[in-house]
Design a protein around this motif. Structure first.
Motif, PDB file in Angstrom:
ATOM      1  N   ASP A   1       7.301  -9.574  -6.439  1.00 11.98           N
ATOM      2  CA  ASP A   1       8.009  -8.849  -5.385  1.00 11.98           C
ATOM      3  C   ASP A   1       7.028  -8.175  -4.427  1.00 11.98           C
ATOM      4  N   VAL A   2       5.998  -7.533  -4.985  1.00 11.37           N
ATOM      5  CA  VAL A   2       4.995  -6.874  -4.158  1.00 11.37           C
ATOM      6  C   VAL A   2       4.229  -7.911  -3.342  1.00 11.37           C
TER       7      VAL A   2
ATOM      8  N   GLY B   1       5.964  -1.032   5.681  1.00  9.90           N
ATOM      9  CA  GLY B   1       6.122  -1.535   7.041  1.00  9.90           C
ATOM     10  C   GLY B   1       5.758  -0.559   8.144  1.00  9.90           C
ATOM     11  N   ARG B   2       5.004   0.477   7.818  1.00 12.53           N
ATOM     12  CA  ARG B   2       4.637   1.467   8.832  1.00 12.53           C
ATOM     13  C   ARG B   2       3.337   1.085   9.529  1.00 12.53           C
ATOM     14  N   ARG B   3       3.230   1.508  10.783  1.00  9.68           N
ATOM     15  CA  ARG B   3       2.013   1.335  11.556  1.00  9.68           C
ATOM     16  C   ARG B   3       1.671   2.663  12.198  1.00  9.68           C
ATOM     17  N   GLN B   4       0.429   3.058  12.063  1.00  9.35           N
ATOM     18  CA  GLN B   4      -0.052   4.257  12.729  1.00  9.35           C
ATOM     19  C   GLN B   4      -1.104   3.818  13.736  1.00  9.35           C
TER      20      GLN B   4
ATOM     21  N   ALA C   1       3.001 -10.289   1.864  1.00  8.79           N
ATOM     22  CA  ALA C   1       2.865 -11.522   2.654  1.00  8.79           C
ATOM     23  C   ALA C   1       3.837 -11.540   3.825  1.00  8.79           C
ATOM     24  N   ASP C   2       5.080 -11.141   3.590  1.00  9.37           N
ATOM     25  CA  ASP C   2       6.078 -11.100   4.665  1.00  9.37           C
ATOM     26  C   ASP C   2       5.656 -10.147   5.782  1.00  9.37           C
TER      27      ASP C   2
END
Length: 162
Positions: free
Chosen positions: A5-6, A106-109, A11-12
């Motif tokens: 799952d991880v 899914g975060r972007r800083q 990968a996604d």
């Protein structure tokens, strides 16, 4: 099942990021370790860049992307300062942007390289190098003896920022 799952989630997320950024461009750094001499600290700084592109803005050097499975603030801070020092010493100017992606959530800083003062980053890297040097010295003490009672425990623990 958790491992798969991880792996699939990471990968996604990587596929989503790659598909939507810098399309048609070729990165100048791709999962490579680069070195630069920092005279005022008397060190050679080594930084691993996962992806970096040349900046199209005048007075800026790179657009940098760092990928982490799970964001850790101390690691992020250390990377930002090291990347800032690297860009100034290697190119004579700051990065355009430094984007740090946390793949599991899914975060972007996004950080603007011009907002990071070089002196602050030099001070941080100087402090980091002192702690790493102490850690290496402590590891040397541990390696010279295999018996736990012979080790100086005060020297062994408490060092290292990342």
């Amino acid at each position: 099942m958790h491992y798969w799952d991880v792996k699939q989630a990471v990968a996604d997320e990587l596929m989503r990021i790659v598909a939507g950024s810098h399309t048609g461009e070729i990165p100048v750094m791709r999962f490579e370790q680069w070195h630069v001499s920092v005279r005022e600290l008397e060190i050679e700084l080594a930084v691993i860049f996962q992806l970096a592109w040349n900046s199209e803005l005048a007075g800026r050097s790179l657009n940098i992307q760092k990928f982490m499975v799970h964001a850790d603030q101390q690691v992020m801070t250390g990377f930002l300062h090291m990347a800032n020092v690297f860009c100034h010493k290697a190119y004579g100017k700051p990065a355009e942007t430094i984007a740090i992606y946390s793949l599991l959530d899914g975060r972007r800083q996004l950080y603007d390289g011009a907002d990071m003062p070089l002196q602050e980053s030099l001070d941080y890297v100087r402090l980091l190098s002192v702690f790493l040097e102490r850690e290496e010295q402590a590891e040397g003490c541990v390696k010279c003896s295999n018996r736990r009672s012979d080790r100086d425990e005060a020297q062994v623990r408490g060092y290292g920022l990342m």
